[in-house]
Design a protein around this motif. Structure first.
Motif, PDB file in Angstrom:
ATOM      1  N   MET A  35       0.790  -1.098   0.068  1.00 22.27           N
ATOM      2  CA  MET A  35       0.066   0.159  -0.426  1.00 22.27           C
ATOM      3  C   MET A  35       0.697   1.546  -0.356  1.00 22.27           C
ATOM      4  O   MET A  35       2.276   1.790   1.033  1.00 22.27           O
ATOM      5  N   MET A  36       0.578   1.726  -1.231  1.00 23.25           N
ATOM      6  CA  MET A  36       1.150   3.106  -0.968  1.00 23.25           C
ATOM      7  C   MET A  36       0.610   4.520  -0.521  1.00 23.25           C
ATOM      8  O   MET A  36      -0.483   4.956  -1.719  1.00 23.25           O
ATOM      9  N   GLN A  37       0.209   4.876   0.649  1.00 25.10           N
ATOM     10  CA  GLN A  37      -0.925   5.958   1.044  1.00 25.10           C
ATOM     11  C   GLN A  37      -0.086   7.266   0.704  1.00 25.10           C
ATOM     12  O   GLN A  37       0.627   6.971   1.758  1.00 25.10           O
ATOM     13  N   ILE A  38      -0.917   7.906   0.331  1.00 26.25           N
ATOM     14  CA  ILE A  38      -1.637   9.494   1.048  1.00 26.25           C
ATOM     15  C   ILE A  38      -1.752   9.913   2.104  1.00 26.25           C
ATOM     16  O   ILE A  38      -3.106   9.241   1.736  1.00 26.25           O
ATOM     17  N   ARG A  39      -1.839  10.131   2.748  1.00 27.80           N
ATOM     18  CA  ARG A  39      -2.018  10.870   3.442  1.00 27.80           C
ATOM     19  C   ARG A  39      -1.938  12.165   3.486  1.00 27.80           C
ATOM     20  O   ARG A  39      -0.753  13.179   4.785  1.00 27.80           O
ATOM     21  N   LEU A  40      -3.595  13.581   3.357  1.00 20.64           N
ATOM     22  CA  LEU A  40      -2.662  14.995   3.689  1.00 20.64           C
ATOM     23  C   LEU A  40      -4.138  15.357   4.958  1.00 20.64           C
ATOM     24  O   LEU A  40      -4.477  15.421   4.189  1.00 20.64           O
ATOM     25  N   PRO A  71       0.962   9.251 -10.904  1.00 22.46           N
ATOM     26  CA  PRO A  71      -0.180   9.584 -12.133  1.00 22.46           C
ATOM     27  C   PRO A  71      -0.206  10.715 -12.468  1.00 22.46           C
ATOM     28  O   PRO A  71       0.614  11.741 -11.648  1.00 22.46           O
ATOM     29  N   MET A 108      -3.991  12.828 -10.124  1.00 19.68           N
ATOM     30  CA  MET A 108      -3.376  12.606  -8.422  1.00 19.68           C
ATOM     31  C   MET A 108      -4.807  13.692  -7.600  1.00 19.68           C
ATOM     32  O   MET A 108      -5.024  13.702  -6.906  1.00 19.68           O
ATOM     33  N   ASP A 129      -8.367  12.369  -7.234  1.00 24.17           N
ATOM     34  CA  ASP A 129      -8.158  10.663  -6.344  1.00 24.17           C
ATOM     35  C   ASP A 129      -8.240  11.451  -4.168  1.00 24.17           C
ATOM     36  O   ASP A 129      -8.472  11.263  -3.348  1.00 24.17           O
ATOM     37  N   LEU A 130      -7.122  13.199  -4.710  1.00 30.18           N
ATOM     38  CA  LEU A 130      -6.769  12.740  -3.592  1.00 30.18           C
ATOM     39  C   LEU A 130      -8.268  14.019  -2.422  1.00 30.18           C
ATOM     40  O   LEU A 130      -7.976  14.680  -2.238  1.00 30.18           O
ATOM     41  N   HIS A 173      -6.764  14.666   3.609  1.00 33.65           N
ATOM     42  CA  HIS A 173      -7.069  14.194   1.750  1.00 33.65           C
ATOM     43  C   HIS A 173      -6.315  12.765   1.790  1.00 33.65           C
ATOM     44  O   HIS A 173      -5.510  12.415   2.272  1.00 33.65           O
ATOM     45  N   VAL A 174      -6.547  11.255   1.404  1.00 33.90           N
ATOM     46  CA  VAL A 174      -6.194   9.955   0.779  1.00 33.90           C
ATOM     47  C   VAL A 174      -5.872   9.972   0.014  1.00 33.90           C
ATOM     48  O   VAL A 174      -6.921   9.810  -0.743  1.00 33.90           O
ATOM     49  N   THR A 175      -5.036   8.888  -0.721  1.00 37.53           N
ATOM     50  CA  THR A 175      -5.275   8.377  -2.252  1.00 37.53           C
ATOM     51  C   THR A 175      -4.016   7.703  -1.655  1.00 37.53           C
ATOM     52  O   THR A 175      -3.401   7.255  -0.770  1.00 37.53           O
ATOM     53  N   ASP A 176      -4.237   6.476  -2.423  1.00 35.03           N
ATOM     54  CA  ASP A 176      -2.745   4.677  -2.634  1.00 35.03           C
ATOM     55  C   ASP A 176      -2.565   5.081  -4.089  1.00 35.03           C
ATOM     56  O   ASP A 176      -3.572   4.929  -4.919  1.00 35.03           O
ATOM     57  N   LEU A 177      -1.956   4.816  -4.164  1.00 34.52           N
ATOM     58  CA  LEU A 177      -0.678   5.375  -5.495  1.00 34.52           C
ATOM     59  C   LEU A 177      -0.852   4.100  -6.286  1.00 34.52           C
ATOM     60  O   LEU A 177      -0.876   4.036  -7.373  1.00 34.52           O
ATOM     61  N   ALA A 178      -0.746   3.076  -5.154  1.00 42.02           N
ATOM     62  CA  ALA A 178      -0.551   1.065  -5.374  1.00 42.02           C
ATOM     63  C   ALA A 178      -1.854   1.029  -6.273  1.00 42.02           C
ATOM     64  O   ALA A 178      -1.980  -0.046  -7.133  1.00 42.02           O
ATOM     65  N   LYS A 185     -12.435   8.645 -10.362  1.00 42.34           N
ATOM     66  CA  LYS A 185     -11.921   9.261  -8.832  1.00 42.34           C
ATOM     67  C   LYS A 185     -12.336   8.094  -8.143  1.00 42.34           C
ATOM     68  O   LYS A 185     -13.067   7.505  -8.118  1.00 42.34           O
ATOM     69  N   LEU A 186     -10.829   7.765  -7.334  1.00 42.40           N
ATOM     70  CA  LEU A 186     -11.056   6.505  -6.163  1.00 42.40           C
ATOM     71  C   LEU A 186     -11.296   7.147  -4.849  1.00 42.40           C
ATOM     72  O   LEU A 186     -11.124   8.482  -4.810  1.00 42.40           O
TER      73      LEU A 186
END
Lengths: 130, 311
Positions: A1-6, A38, A43, A46-47, B119-124, B208-209
């Motif tokens: 999992m490559m999660q991004i969280r802002l 992405p 990007m 999704d965010l 704000h969350v997402t997952d690049l994979a 969008k995810l």
């Protein structure tokens, strides 16, 4: 999992948080040299953040020499591989590191403590390709 | 009969609508993750389902009753059209009613202020998307193009009158004059459906995810599975519809002798299969929703109510 969280409540701006998290992914090897990011549009969608925020983030990574922005193609990761240390780059890192270390020292941390802190953070990235 | 099947199909979709959307989105209003289990929301969803179900049932009975009397076919078709419009109108009205109800409830309860957005997402995740292959959505379009070409090649052999409607007994009961347009009318309808499916297949990939802040693993799972099932269902329906239209085109135009009657059984089986497939799809889709059953914090992924356009 490559999660991004802002986190909008964080003192760092969103674009900076995104850039930092991407940099860390490159450091840990989750994002490898030659991988792509992405597109700015995907990007941002999704965010749920502004296109400009993502764009600003990507440009920061580009100016640091970690990714390559190509017209009409996804951004390419060019960091994440061992390379000859350039004098300029080394100075850039030193400049960035100095205030943080100075602050730690001024706070009264022992030099050994700072060194071991340094080692501990480095260890987190040993799983990577570096 | 196609009318009735179509009506039931649309009614089923409309009724299950609030259960198909993400739990964080109720009647087009985004709900902060901490409040998805509020009993009022469940109650309103149920009221919506019962209202739409009741209204559709009444309209369905009226239509079935109409079939029992010797009424002109045109009037019967018109009544189907009116029933369908009425149902869509009722659905929209009830939906909007609950949209505003949830909206003002959310405001009064101060959910917005209590939620802490991230704000969350997952690049994979996008790499893990498994969908029905895109070229499979092109093939039916090629088939239709071939069908149109084939129809024109046999133009001289097509009868001067073309059946366009069959009664309940399978007898053709409405006809149109042969013309270059009328002979490819049904392939053109087919083509527009296939283009619609092609666009849908692209959207399964590009949309969008929607990850939640608190259930990232299961919401990622929901994204993967819903898109997987959705794209394959779209593909299967696409091929089934293509098969049906090609069959009807051959039956009504190119094989003259048999054009007067059409066997209803395969068409009935076809419609029931599509309907059952849809029910299975709906069940699967609602069962892979994330559960939100562990202890909740006030953290929530960001909302996009400001972009709401009648959805």
């Amino acid at each position: 999992m490559m999660q991004i969280r802002l986190n909008p409540d964080h003192e760092l701006q969103l674009y900076k948080q995104l850039a930092n998290q991407l940099i860390e992914m490159i450091a840990t090897g989750e994002l490898k040299n030659g991988d792509t990011l992405p597109s700015v549009r995907v990007m941002a969608a999704d965010l749920g953040i502004n296109l400009n925020t993502v764009s600003k983030s990507y440009h920061e990574l580009e100016s640091k020499g970690l990714i390559e922005l190509r017209p009409k193609a996804k951004a390419l990761i060019i960091g994440g591989i061992p390379r000859e240390a350039e004098e300029g780059k080394l100075q850039q890192v030193e400049q960035a590191l100095k205030p943080v270390m100075a602050e730690a020292y001024a706070l009264g941390l022992e030099k050994e403590q700072i060194t071991s802190l340094f080692q501990r953070i480095l260890k987190q990235w040993n799983g990577g390709s570096l | 009969m196609i009318n009735i099947a179509l009506f039931v199909l649309i009614a089923v979709i409309e009724m299950s609508m609030p259960y198909l959307t993400r739990k964080t989105n109720v009647f087009g209003i985004s709900i902060p993750e901490a409040f998805v289990h509020h009993p009022k929301l469940g109650q309103w969803k149920k009221t919506y389902r019962l209202t739409i179900g009741g209204a559709s049932l009444i309209l369905l009975i009226l239509q079935l009753a109409g079939n029992l009397f010797p009424i002109d076919l045109q009037i019967l078709n018109l009544s189907f059209f009116i029933a369908l419009m009425l149902m869509l109108l009722i659905t929209t009205a009830v939906y909007l009613f609950f949209h505003h109800k949830v909206k003002s409830f959310k405001q009064d309860a101060g959910w917005e202020q209590q939620a802490h957005y991230v704000h969350v997402t997952d690049l994979a995740l996008r790499q893990k998307l498994r969908l029905a292959p895109a070229p499979f959505f092109i093939i039916p379009i090629v088939i239709t193009a071939a069908l149109i070409a084939f129809t024109f090649m046999n133009y001289s052999q097509i009868a001067d009158q073309i059946p366009i409607h069959w009664g309940i007994n399978g007898e053709a009961d409405r006809w149109v004059d042969k013309s270059p347009l009328s002979i490819i009318l049904s392939p053109l309808i087919l083509l527009s459906l296939q283009v619609f499916f092609l666009i849908t297949s692209y959207q399964f990939k590009a949309a969008k995810l929607n990850l939640t802040a608190q259930n990232r693993q299961s919401s990622a799972n929901r994204e993967l599975l819903q898109r997987l099932y959705g794209s394959w269902y779209a593909l299967v329906v696409n091929y089934a519809v293509t098969f049906l239209f090609v069959f009807l085109q051959f039956h009504s135009l190119l094989l003259q002798e048999s054009s007067r009657t059409v066997s209803l059984l395969p068409i009935a089986v076809f419609l029931i299969a599509i309907l059952l497939g849809l029910v299975v799809m709906i069940r699967k889709t609602s069962s892979i929703q994330e559960k939100f059953n562990h202890e909740l914090t006030n953290e929530s992924s960001v909302q996009d109510d400001q972009y709401w356009i009648w959805g």
